[in-house]
Design a protein around this motif. Structure first.
Motif, PDB file in Angstrom:
ATOM      1  N   ILE A 121     -45.804 -44.418 -24.249  1.00 48.46           N
ATOM      2  CA  ILE A 121     -46.608 -44.573 -23.037  1.00 48.46           C
ATOM      3  C   ILE A 121     -46.464 -45.982 -22.478  1.00 48.46           C
ATOM      4  N   ARG A 122     -46.447 -47.004 -23.349  1.00 50.63           N
ATOM      5  CA  ARG A 122     -46.237 -48.381 -22.881  1.00 50.63           C
ATOM      6  C   ARG A 122     -44.894 -48.501 -22.172  1.00 50.63           C
ATOM      7  N   GLU A 123     -43.839 -47.935 -22.772  1.00 49.11           N
ATOM      8  CA  GLU A 123     -42.505 -48.006 -22.160  1.00 49.11           C
ATOM      9  C   GLU A 123     -42.471 -47.285 -20.822  1.00 49.11           C
ATOM     10  N   PHE A 124     -43.130 -46.129 -20.740  1.00 45.21           N
ATOM     11  CA  PHE A 124     -43.176 -45.391 -19.480  1.00 45.21           C
ATOM     12  C   PHE A 124     -43.861 -46.214 -18.393  1.00 45.21           C
ATOM     13  N   ILE A 125     -45.011 -46.797 -18.740  1.00 40.40           N
ATOM     14  CA  ILE A 125     -45.755 -47.589 -17.754  1.00 40.40           C
ATOM     15  C   ILE A 125     -44.943 -48.795 -17.305  1.00 40.40           C
ATOM     16  N   ALA A 126     -44.307 -49.492 -18.246  1.00 41.60           N
ATOM     17  CA  ALA A 126     -43.488 -50.655 -17.878  1.00 41.60           C
ATOM     18  C   ALA A 126     -42.332 -50.238 -16.971  1.00 41.60           C
TER      19      ALA A 126
END
Length: 81
Positions: A35-40
């Motif tokens: 989820i962090r990678e998607f948001i970034a």
């Protein structure tokens, strides 16, 4: 190892069925990292879109060239060879 000191918590509501499916892959998938990678990545896409829009607005604000300029430049180039 990533240091998350000073990080914030974000809560997201998802359908229960999706949560059950996520639980099946808990040991295989690091959902927080995903989820962090998607948001970034999504933020990066928006930054690029905004930069493109600023560039497009700049280009559209540039003054045009007088009619016939292209023909004249091509003719001048051909005659110079």
């Amino acid at each position: 190892m990533v240091n998350y000191m000073g990080s914030a918590v974000v809560t997201v509501r998802i359908p229960e069925e999706l949560k059950r499916e996520m639980e099946k892959y808990r040991g295989k998938v690091n959902w927080s990292a995903e989820i962090r990678e998607f948001i970034a990545g999504r933020i990066e896409e928006e930054r690029k879109r905004e930069a493109f829009e600023r560039l497009l607005n700049l280009v559209e604000s540039l003054p045009g060239v007088p009619k016939g300029t292209s023909k004249r430049l091509v003719r001048d180039d051909r005659e110079s060879h």
